[in-house]
Enzyme design. Structure first.
Site, PDB file in Angstrom:
ATOM      1  N   GLU A  35      -3.429   4.470   7.021  1.00  0.00           N
ATOM      2  CA  GLU A  35      -3.065   3.226   7.012  1.00  0.00           C
ATOM      3  C   GLU A  35      -2.307   2.763   5.624  1.00  0.00           C
ATOM      4  OE1 GLU A  35      -2.380   1.085   8.791  1.00  0.00           O
ATOM      5  OE2 GLU A  35      -3.895   1.773  10.327  1.00  0.00           O
ATOM      6  N   HIS A  37       0.216   5.065   4.709  1.00  0.00           N
ATOM      7  CA  HIS A  37       1.492   5.336   5.089  1.00  0.00           C
ATOM      8  C   HIS A  37       2.034   4.408   6.558  1.00  0.00           C
ATOM      9  CE1 HIS A  37       0.197   9.909   5.915  1.00  0.00           C
ATOM     10  NE2 HIS A  37       1.111  10.287   5.179  1.00  0.00           N
ATOM     11  N   GLN A  61       6.940  23.514  -0.745  1.00  0.00           N
ATOM     12  CA  GLN A  61       6.513  22.822  -1.785  1.00  0.00           C
ATOM     13  C   GLN A  61       5.489  22.832  -1.678  1.00  0.00           C
ATOM     14  OE1 GLN A  61       7.662  18.479   0.351  1.00  0.00           O
ATOM     15  NE2 GLN A  61       6.155  18.381   0.212  1.00  0.00           N
TER      16      GLN A  61
HETATM   17  P1  AMP Z   1       2.745  12.493   2.348  1.00  0.00           P
HETATM   18  O1  AMP Z   1       2.062  12.370   4.119  1.00  0.00           O
HETATM   19  O2  AMP Z   1       1.354  12.901   2.180  1.00  0.00           O
HETATM   20  O3  AMP Z   1       3.710  13.134   1.808  1.00  0.00           O
HETATM   21  O4  AMP Z   1       3.056  10.852   2.235  1.00  0.00           O
HETATM   22  C1  AMP Z   1       4.464  10.366   2.557  1.00  0.00           C
HETATM   23  C2  AMP Z   1       4.458   9.471   2.179  1.00  0.00           C
HETATM   24  O5  AMP Z   1       3.512   8.155   1.714  1.00  0.00           O
HETATM   25  C3  AMP Z   1       4.382   9.371   0.381  1.00  0.00           C
HETATM   26  O6  AMP Z   1       6.005   8.263  -0.061  1.00  0.00           O
HETATM   27  C4  AMP Z   1       3.281   9.264  -0.159  1.00  0.00           C
HETATM   28  O7  AMP Z   1       3.507   8.505  -1.825  1.00  0.00           O
HETATM   29  C5  AMP Z   1       2.420   7.907   0.797  1.00  0.00           C
HETATM   30  N1  AMP Z   1       1.527   7.815   0.532  1.00  0.00           N
HETATM   31  C6  AMP Z   1       0.009   8.288   0.860  1.00  0.00           C
HETATM   32  N2  AMP Z   1      -0.878   7.950   1.034  1.00  0.00           N
HETATM   33  C7  AMP Z   1      -0.905   6.390   0.629  1.00  0.00           C
HETATM   34  C8  AMP Z   1      -1.460   5.297   0.574  1.00  0.00           C
HETATM   35  N3  AMP Z   1      -2.488   5.423  -0.022  1.00  0.00           N
HETATM   36  N4  AMP Z   1      -0.148   4.296   0.040  1.00  0.00           N
HETATM   37  C9  AMP Z   1       0.477   4.824  -0.191  1.00  0.00           C
HETATM   38  N5  AMP Z   1       1.794   5.203   0.272  1.00  0.00           N
HETATM   39  C10 AMP Z   1       0.940   6.433   0.384  1.00  0.00           C
END
Ligand code: AMP
Length: 274
Positions: A35, A37, A61
């Site tokens: 949630e 995302h 990365q």
């Molecule tokens: P990731 O899939 O971990 O690379 O994250 C994709 C995007 O979702 C990035 O912009 C993260 O900062 C954002 N994101 C991940 N977890 C959260 C969260 N708990 N609250 C808000 N955004 C998030």
């Protein structure tokens, strides 16, 4: 909802959207959706007529191959999640599609040698390399990033300012569990017991911050932070930094606490405002 794996097909659909005059919001992810995302997707729906999400686990990365291999993957659930959130297009390219042979990596020159850049050398080079490629392919109007990855957000802000002047960056607040844990794909690697321990740790951190005075300068505050964390099993950093430039200047009123800790080998990051 469309699931598209190649740039050629993606362009066809994106062109059709653009020809209709639809504004496009873009949410880059590495899958194992939750949630956090979801909140980026919903924000994009509020601002745009079409929302595209990419799912690409970017090996460039990961400074640690084992970490890359162990990163959670769950395609079927991700498709259902996107369907539930009314995503218009999932772009799920292969590494070959994203990185043609001649593609050159990009070097990040911002917010270096601190926080995650200090402990994950090369990580942000990989981040700006994949994002430059994705932004160029998708050419959305807006792109959504979470404050959960705060240093990444600051670096992306610079990348966009310098190279993608027509793209608008929209930051989104961190989504947390009822117990205060920042939602993260990596959380699913924790056992029940490890999660319970992590929740206790987080509660102590929140309490620690709540007891500090906003006027305390960061040098003083960081002595207290050091004292707080010194007995913790394994951590990369646990420190207050100014939230506008990530420096150690100013006082707690303008700062966030940034941490990267390990729970049985799982690296967990968060940042908290007073
Ligand atoms: P990731 O899939 O971990 O690379 O994250 C994709 C995007 O979702 C990035 O912009 C993260 O900062 C954002 N994101 C991940 N977890 C959260 C969260 N708990 N609250 C808000 N955004 C998030």
């Amino acid at each position: 909802m469309l699931i598209i794996k190649d740039i050629y097909n993606l362009n066809t659909y994106l062109k059709a959207f653009k020809d209709e005059g639809y504004s496009i919001g873009y949410v880059p992810t590495m899958g194992a959706l939750h949630e956090g995302h979801g909140s980026l997707i919903e924000k994009s729906h509020n601002d745009n007529q079409k929302t595209i999400i990419s799912i690409f686990i970017n090996e460039k990365q990961f400074n640690d191959t084992q970490d890359f291999e162990a990163y959670p993957r769950n395609k079927g659930d991700d498709y259902n999640f996107c369907e539930k959130h009314n995503v218009d297009i999932i772009f799920e390219p292969s590494a070959e599609e994203i990185y043609p042979k001649e593609y050159k990596s990009i070097h990040n020159s911002h917010f270096q040698n601190i926080l995650c850049d200090e402990y994950r050398p090369g990580h942000f080079n990989g981040v700006v390399t994949v994002l430059s490629r994705l932004f160029t392919i998708i050419e959305s109007d807006k792109v959504y990033f979470g404050e959960k990855d705060f240093q990444q957000l600051k670096i992306v802000e610079k990348l966009i300012k310098e190279n993608f002047p027509n793209l608008k960056l929209v930051p989104v607040s961190t989504v947390r569990s009822n117990e205060g844990i920042a939602l993260s794909s990596r959380n699913r690697k924790l056992s029940k017991k490890q999660m319970t321990d992590f929740v206790s740790f987080q509660k102590e951190v929140v309490q620690f911050i709540a007891n500090l005075d906003k006027k305390t300068n960061l040098i003083e505050a960081n002595k207290k932070a050091e004292e707080f964390i010194k007995s913790y099993e394994k951590f990369d950093y646990f420190e207050f930094r100014n939230e506008s430039n990530l420096s150690l200047e100013g006082n707690l009123g303008d700062a966030r606490l940034f941490y990267a800790i390990y729970k049985s080998g799982v690296r967990l990051i968060d940042n908290l405002k007073l």
